[in-house]
Scaffold this motif. Structure first.
Motif: not given
Length: 48
Positions: A3-7, A10-15, A21-23, A46-48
């Motif tokens: 549900t998480r990915l750090t671009c 530096g931006e942290m994306l969460r779903g 998350l993919v969206e 790439m997500a975790y």
């Protein structure tokens, strides 16, 4: 479930789930990194 990915920018994306998350990642890429398109499988790799 991932549900998480750090671009790399530096931006942290969460779903709430993998679909959300993919969206969010695809929208972030379109808005901030044009030309960097990744498939669902690539994003979840790439997500975790």
């Amino acid at each position: 479930m991932k549900t998480r990915l750090t671009c790399p920018c530096g931006e942290m994306l969460r779903g709430e789930d993998e679909d959300q998350l993919v969206e969010k990642v695809q929208k972030h890429l379109a808005d901030n990194h044009p030309g960097h398109d990744y498939s669902r499988d690539e994003i979840l790799f790439m997500a975790y």
